[in-house]
Design an enzyme around this catalytic site. Structure first.
Site, PDB file in Angstrom:
ATOM      1  N   GLY A   1      -5.733 100.582  10.088  1.00  0.00           N
ATOM      2  CA  GLY A   1      -4.364 101.085  10.011  1.00  0.00           C
ATOM      3  C   GLY A   1      -3.333 100.057   9.612  1.00  0.00           C
ATOM      4  O   GLY A   1      -2.130 100.297   9.720  1.00  0.00           O
ATOM      5  N   GLN A   2      -3.783  98.882   9.133  1.00  0.00           N
ATOM      6  CA  GLN A   2      -2.833  97.839   8.736  1.00  0.00           C
ATOM      7  C   GLN A   2      -2.230  98.160   7.373  1.00  0.00           C
ATOM      8  O   GLN A   2      -2.961  98.430   6.415  1.00  0.00           O
ATOM      9  CB  GLN A   2      -3.539  96.475   8.690  1.00  0.00           C
TER      10      GLN A   2
ATOM     11  N   ASN B   1      -3.202  95.917  14.239  1.00  0.00           N
ATOM     12  CA  ASN B   1      -4.082  96.630  13.328  1.00  0.00           C
ATOM     13  C   ASN B   1      -4.704  95.629  12.353  1.00  0.00           C
ATOM     14  O   ASN B   1      -4.041  94.689  11.920  1.00  0.00           O
ATOM     15  CB  ASN B   1      -3.289  97.683  12.551  1.00  0.00           C
TER      16      ASN B   1
ATOM     17  N   HIS C   1       0.868  90.893  12.649  1.00  0.00           N
ATOM     18  CA  HIS C   1       1.989  91.224  13.519  1.00  0.00           C
ATOM     19  C   HIS C   1       1.457  91.939  14.741  1.00  0.00           C
ATOM     20  O   HIS C   1       0.565  92.782  14.640  1.00  0.00           O
ATOM     21  CB  HIS C   1       3.015  92.087  12.794  1.00  0.00           C
ATOM     22  N   LEU C   2       2.022  91.576  15.858  1.00  0.00           N
ATOM     23  CA  LEU C   2       1.704  92.269  17.098  1.00  0.00           C
ATOM     24  C   LEU C   2       2.774  93.325  17.319  1.00  0.00           C
ATOM     25  O   LEU C   2       3.961  93.012  17.369  1.00  0.00           O
ATOM     26  CB  LEU C   2       1.708  91.253  18.247  1.00  0.00           C
ATOM     27  N   HIS C   3       2.343  94.594  17.391  1.00  0.00           N
ATOM     28  CA  HIS C   3       3.269  95.662  17.753  1.00  0.00           C
ATOM     29  C   HIS C   3       3.449  95.655  19.269  1.00  0.00           C
ATOM     30  O   HIS C   3       2.458  95.531  19.998  1.00  0.00           O
ATOM     31  CB  HIS C   3       2.689  97.038  17.409  1.00  0.00           C
TER      32      HIS C   3
ATOM     33  N   ASP D   1      10.903  97.233  14.757  1.00  0.00           N
ATOM     34  CA  ASP D   1      10.200  97.956  13.700  1.00  0.00           C
ATOM     35  C   ASP D   1      11.170  98.929  13.019  1.00  0.00           C
ATOM     36  O   ASP D   1      11.971  99.599  13.679  1.00  0.00           O
ATOM     37  CB  ASP D   1       9.001  98.723  14.288  1.00  0.00           C
ATOM     38  N   ILE D   2      11.082  99.010  11.709  1.00  0.00           N
ATOM     39  CA  ILE D   2      11.999  99.854  10.939  1.00  0.00           C
ATOM     40  C   ILE D   2      11.720 101.343  11.146  1.00  0.00           C
ATOM     41  O   ILE D   2      12.611 102.177  10.917  1.00  0.00           O
ATOM     42  CB  ILE D   2      11.924  99.472   9.432  1.00  0.00           C
TER      43      ILE D   2
HETATM   44  P1  AMP Z   1       0.904  98.023  10.336  1.00  0.00           P
HETATM   45  O1  AMP Z   1       0.711  99.431   9.851  1.00  0.00           O
HETATM   46  O2  AMP Z   1       0.202  97.693  11.602  1.00  0.00           O
HETATM   47  O3  AMP Z   1       0.637  97.025   9.229  1.00  0.00           O
HETATM   48  O4  AMP Z   1       2.433  97.917  10.723  1.00  0.00           O
HETATM   49  C1  AMP Z   1       3.440  97.618   9.820  1.00  0.00           C
HETATM   50  C2  AMP Z   1       4.731  97.965  10.503  1.00  0.00           C
HETATM   51  O5  AMP Z   1       5.794  97.335   9.801  1.00  0.00           O
HETATM   52  C3  AMP Z   1       5.029  99.458  10.528  1.00  0.00           C
HETATM   53  O6  AMP Z   1       5.179  99.883  11.882  1.00  0.00           O
HETATM   54  C4  AMP Z   1       6.313  99.572   9.730  1.00  0.00           C
HETATM   55  O7  AMP Z   1       7.188 100.558  10.229  1.00  0.00           O
HETATM   56  C5  AMP Z   1       6.901  98.175   9.852  1.00  0.00           C
HETATM   57  N1  AMP Z   1       7.794  97.790   8.786  1.00  0.00           N
HETATM   58  C6  AMP Z   1       7.615  97.968   7.454  1.00  0.00           C
HETATM   59  N2  AMP Z   1       8.654  97.446   6.776  1.00  0.00           N
HETATM   60  C7  AMP Z   1       9.509  96.915   7.709  1.00  0.00           C
HETATM   61  C8  AMP Z   1      10.779  96.263   7.631  1.00  0.00           C
HETATM   62  N3  AMP Z   1      11.380  96.009   6.464  1.00  0.00           N
HETATM   63  N4  AMP Z   1      11.363  95.878   8.791  1.00  0.00           N
HETATM   64  C9  AMP Z   1      10.768  96.131   9.973  1.00  0.00           C
HETATM   65  N5  AMP Z   1       9.574  96.738  10.103  1.00  0.00           N
HETATM   66  C10 AMP Z   1       8.962  97.135   8.994  1.00  0.00           C
END
Ligand code: AMP
Ligand code: ZN
Length: 113
Positions: free
Chosen positions: A92-93, A86, A99-101, A29-30
């Site tokens: 919170g998406q 999410n 995507h699975l965190h 995750d970024i």
């Molecule tokens: P969500 O809020 O569950 O949709 O999670 C989206 C996730 O994607 C967040 O934790 C962001 O930090 C992550 N994210 C957004 N852009 C990128 C990227 N370019 N590379 C990696 N992770 C990212």
């Protein structure tokens, strides 16, 4: 396709990739919310959990979870970790490609807030 994660799958946007096969991609995750925080995504575009098809996507969902389990072990989360998906804005998406965190290497709390 105007989807950030589809662009990562296509290699149009860089990511710190951890694992890839024909169905899934995992990358860091970024904006990590824990010392270990990575995402496991399907390569095919599925916007939200609601858009999964029970008929077509059951094996894919299982695969995502088992990839998460294996990578959590490999990335030093043996002591415990959290998985989160999410769904929609209220959930919170922010990126509408499922995507699975996977978060680990710190104490988690409940409720998550
Ligand atoms: P969500 O809020 O569950 O949709 O999670 C989206 C996730 O994607 C967040 O934790 C962001 O930090 C992550 N994210 C957004 N852009 C990128 C990227 N370019 N590379 C990696 N992770 C990212
Ligand atoms: Zn997508």
């Amino acid at each position: 396709m105007d989807c950030l994660f589809c662009k990562i799958v296509a290699g149009e946007i860089p990511a710190r990739k951890i694992y890839e096969d024909d169905q899934v991609l995992a990358f860091h995750d970024i904006a990590p919310q824990a010392p270990a925080h990575f995402l496991v995504i399907p390569k095919k575009h599925i916007a939200t959990l609601h858009d999964l098809s029970e008929e077509d996507d059951k094996p894919l969902v299982g695969h995502i979870l088992f990839v998460a389990q294996r990578l959590a072990e490999e990335l030093g989360c043996q002591a415990g970790f959290r998985v989160v998906m999410n769904c929609n804005e209220l959930g919170g998406q922010t990126v509408h490609h499922i995507h699975l965190h996977v978060l680990g290497q710190r104490q988690m709390h409940w409720p998550p807030g």
